[in-house]
Each structure stands twice: as C-alpha cells, then as structure tokens.
Design a protein around this motif. Structure first.
Motif, PDB file in Angstrom:
ATOM      1  N   MET A   1       0.856  -1.165   0.000  1.00 10.79           N
ATOM      2  CA  MET A   1       0.000   0.000   0.000  1.00 10.79           C
ATOM      3  C   MET A   1       0.906   1.232   0.000  1.00 10.79           C
ATOM      4  N   LYS A   2       1.190   1.720  -1.199  1.00 15.32           N
ATOM      5  CA  LYS A   2       2.093   2.858  -1.317  1.00 15.32           C
ATOM      6  C   LYS A   2       1.359   4.184  -1.365  1.00 15.32           C
ATOM      7  N   GLU A   3       0.132   4.178  -1.830  1.00 21.46           N
ATOM      8  CA  GLU A   3      -0.644   5.409  -1.939  1.00 21.46           C
ATOM      9  C   GLU A   3      -1.963   5.266  -1.192  1.00 21.46           C
ATOM     10  N   LEU A   4      -2.396   6.365  -0.620  1.00 24.02           N
ATOM     11  CA  LEU A   4      -3.670   6.406   0.082  1.00 24.02           C
ATOM     12  C   LEU A   4      -4.660   7.159  -0.800  1.00 24.02           C
ATOM     13  N   THR A   5      -5.547   6.420  -1.450  1.00 26.11           N
ATOM     14  CA  THR A   5      -6.514   7.034  -2.354  1.00 26.11           C
ATOM     15  C   THR A   5      -7.927   6.784  -1.836  1.00 26.11           C
ATOM     16  N   LEU A   6      -8.857   7.612  -2.289  1.00 21.41           N
ATOM     17  CA  LEU A   6     -10.250   7.466  -1.860  1.00 21.41           C
ATOM     18  C   LEU A   6     -10.841   6.107  -2.251  1.00 21.41           C
ATOM     19  N   PRO A   7     -10.651   5.639  -3.494  1.00 24.66           N
ATOM     20  CA  PRO A   7     -11.200   4.307  -3.815  1.00 24.66           C
ATOM     21  C   PRO A   7     -10.641   3.193  -2.930  1.00 24.66           C
ATOM     22  N   MET A   8      -9.360   3.306  -2.558  1.00 22.04           N
ATOM     23  CA  MET A   8      -8.784   2.289  -1.696  1.00 22.04           C
ATOM     24  C   MET A   8      -9.399   2.357  -0.295  1.00 22.04           C
ATOM     25  N   LEU A   9      -9.599   3.586   0.223  1.00 22.14           N
ATOM     26  CA  LEU A   9     -10.241   3.736   1.529  1.00 22.14           C
ATOM     27  C   LEU A   9     -11.664   3.183   1.516  1.00 22.14           C
ATOM     28  N   ILE A  10     -12.394   3.459   0.455  1.00 22.12           N
ATOM     29  CA  ILE A  10     -13.760   2.924   0.339  1.00 22.12           C
ATOM     30  C   ILE A  10     -13.735   1.400   0.336  1.00 22.12           C
ATOM     31  N   ALA A  11     -12.796   0.818  -0.375  1.00 18.47           N
ATOM     32  CA  ALA A  11     -12.677  -0.645  -0.405  1.00 18.47           C
ATOM     33  C   ALA A  11     -12.372  -1.203   0.983  1.00 18.47           C
ATOM     34  N   VAL A  12     -11.500  -0.526   1.728  1.00 21.62           N
ATOM     35  CA  VAL A  12     -11.163  -0.983   3.085  1.00 21.62           C
ATOM     36  C   VAL A  12     -12.383  -0.879   3.989  1.00 21.62           C
ATOM     37  N   TRP A  13     -13.094   0.245   3.914  1.00 27.74           N
ATOM     38  CA  TRP A  13     -14.285   0.416   4.753  1.00 27.74           C
ATOM     39  C   TRP A  13     -15.375  -0.585   4.385  1.00 27.74           C
ATOM     40  N   GLU A  14     -15.536  -0.864   3.089  1.00 27.45           N
ATOM     41  CA  GLU A  14     -16.517  -1.883   2.678  1.00 27.45           C
ATOM     42  C   GLU A  14     -16.138  -3.247   3.232  1.00 27.45           C
ATOM     43  N   GLU A  15     -14.848  -3.537   3.245  1.00 26.19           N
ATOM     44  CA  GLU A  15     -14.391  -4.817   3.790  1.00 26.19           C
ATOM     45  C   GLU A  15     -14.607  -4.870   5.297  1.00 26.19           C
ATOM     46  N   MET A  16     -14.372  -3.750   5.989  1.00 24.97           N
ATOM     47  CA  MET A  16     -14.531  -3.714   7.448  1.00 24.97           C
ATOM     48  C   MET A  16     -15.988  -3.834   7.870  1.00 24.97           C
ATOM     49  N   PHE A  17     -16.847  -3.009   7.273  1.00 25.48           N
ATOM     50  CA  PHE A  17     -18.236  -2.913   7.715  1.00 25.48           C
ATOM     51  C   PHE A  17     -19.182  -3.803   6.920  1.00 25.48           C
ATOM     52  N   GLY A  18     -18.755  -4.254   5.788  1.00 20.16           N
ATOM     53  CA  GLY A  18     -19.663  -4.927   4.874  1.00 20.16           C
ATOM     54  C   GLY A  18     -20.227  -3.884   3.924  1.00 20.16           C
ATOM     55  N   GLN A  19     -20.441  -4.264   2.702  1.00 22.29           N
ATOM     56  CA  GLN A  19     -20.839  -3.300   1.681  1.00 22.29           C
ATOM     57  C   GLN A  19     -22.163  -2.614   2.007  1.00 22.29           C
ATOM     58  N   SER A  20     -23.159  -3.367   2.421  1.00 22.25           N
ATOM     59  CA  SER A  20     -24.474  -2.762   2.665  1.00 22.25           C
ATOM     60  C   SER A  20     -24.454  -1.831   3.888  1.00 22.25           C
ATOM     61  N   LEU A  21     -23.793  -2.214   4.982  1.00 23.75           N
ATOM     62  CA  LEU A  21     -23.729  -1.353   6.163  1.00 23.75           C
ATOM     63  C   LEU A  21     -22.935  -0.083   5.867  1.00 23.75           C
ATOM     64  N   PHE A  22     -21.831  -0.213   5.157  1.00 31.85           N
ATOM     65  CA  PHE A  22     -21.031   0.965   4.833  1.00 31.85           C
ATOM     66  C   PHE A  22     -21.824   1.975   4.024  1.00 31.85           C
ATOM     67  N   TRP A  23     -22.497   1.517   2.972  1.00 30.07           N
ATOM     68  CA  TRP A  23     -23.230   2.456   2.131  1.00 30.07           C
ATOM     69  C   TRP A  23     -24.471   2.991   2.840  1.00 30.07           C
ATOM     70  N   ALA A  24     -25.079   2.199   3.707  1.00 28.97           N
ATOM     71  CA  ALA A  24     -26.205   2.710   4.506  1.00 28.97           C
ATOM     72  C   ALA A  24     -25.726   3.827   5.434  1.00 28.97           C
ATOM     73  N   LEU A  25     -24.573   3.647   6.069  1.00 30.20           N
ATOM     74  CA  LEU A  25     -24.015   4.689   6.930  1.00 30.20           C
ATOM     75  C   LEU A  25     -23.636   5.929   6.124  1.00 30.20           C
ATOM     76  N   ALA A  26     -23.098   5.724   4.931  1.00 27.25           N
ATOM     77  CA  ALA A  26     -22.718   6.858   4.084  1.00 27.25           C
ATOM     78  C   ALA A  26     -23.953   7.657   3.656  1.00 27.25           C
ATOM     79  N   VAL A  27     -25.017   6.969   3.275  1.00 24.16           N
ATOM     80  CA  VAL A  27     -26.262   7.655   2.883  1.00 24.16           C
ATOM     81  C   VAL A  27     -26.871   8.373   4.079  1.00 24.16           C
ATOM     82  N   LEU A  28     -26.864   7.727   5.240  1.00 24.13           N
ATOM     83  CA  LEU A  28     -27.383   8.354   6.451  1.00 24.13           C
ATOM     84  C   LEU A  28     -26.599   9.623   6.797  1.00 24.13           C
ATOM     85  N   ALA A  29     -25.284   9.566   6.705  1.00 25.77           N
ATOM     86  CA  ALA A  29     -24.458  10.745   6.982  1.00 25.77           C
ATOM     87  C   ALA A  29     -24.754  11.857   5.986  1.00 25.77           C
ATOM     88  N   PHE A  30     -24.955  11.506   4.733  1.00 24.21           N
ATOM     89  CA  PHE A  30     -25.278  12.499   3.708  1.00 24.21           C
ATOM     90  C   PHE A  30     -26.624  13.153   3.990  1.00 24.21           C
TER      91      PHE A  30
END
Length: 115
Positions: A1-30
């Motif tokens: 992991m040489k670069e910290l990019t937004l798509p990579m962070l999203i992938a890590v968060w999806e892996e941590m929380f699960g895709q549906s929970l992550f996007w539900a939290l993102a929509v709720l925050a929005f």
C-alpha cells in the motif's frame, strides 16, 4: 500500500463494515448533513441553547462510535498495538462526537418551532 486514495479507503471500509452497512451509513451521513444545512439556511442563526445540548451529547457519540467500530471489527481496547491505533481510535471518537452533535442539533431544530 504505497498510496492512500479514496477508492482504496472505500474498499477498506466496505471490507470492514460490509458493503451494505457501509453504504447505509454513508447515505445516512449524507442525509443528516443535508438536513443540517437546511436548518442552518432556514434559521439563519445558531440557537445557543440547542448548540449547548448538542455539545453535551458529544461524549455519548464518541463512546458509541468507538464501541460500534470495536464491535464491527471484533477487537477490544486491549488489542491496541501502537500509536497509529490510538490515533485511529481518537479519530473515530471525534467523528462520532461531531456526528452526534450535528444529529442532535438538527433533530432539535426540525422538531421544535422557531420562537
């Protein structure tokens, strides 16, 4: 992991929380952010009473967010391994505190009539 990019962070968060929970939290925050901007534009000023109550809720948001992340990641406070873990834990707590304060202020403003 040489670069910290937004798509990579999203992938890590999806892996941590699960895709549906992550996007539900993102929509709720929005949605909460949109409601907060709406309240600020509608009222054209901050209510200091509501702001104080929102600030008093911040410790609960910090604790809840840290507990939530520890539950999702199956880790505990004893698993903290180094300074970066402490920094991440503090960042999670800060985001949870600010998020709950915004939610409390917005909810108060939407539910109570303007004086």
């Amino acid at each position: 992991m040489k670069e910290l990019t937004l798509p990579m962070l999203i992938a890590v968060w999806e892996e941590m929380f699960g895709q549906s929970l992550f996007w539900a939290l993102a929509v709720l925050a929005f949605l909460v952010t949109l409601a907060y901007v709406f309240v600020l534009l509608r009222d054209r000023s901050l209510s200091m009473r509501r702001f104080l109550l929102a600030q008093l809720s911040m410790p609960f948001g910090a604790i809840a967010s840290v507990m939530f992340v520890q539950r999702i990641t199956s880790s505990r406070l004893r698993d903290i391994g180094g300074p970066i873990d402490v920094l991440v834990l503090l960042a999670v707590g800060a985001v949870g505190a600010v998020g709950l304060a915004i939610l409390v202020y917005t909810t108060q403003s939407l539910l109570r009539k303007q004086r």
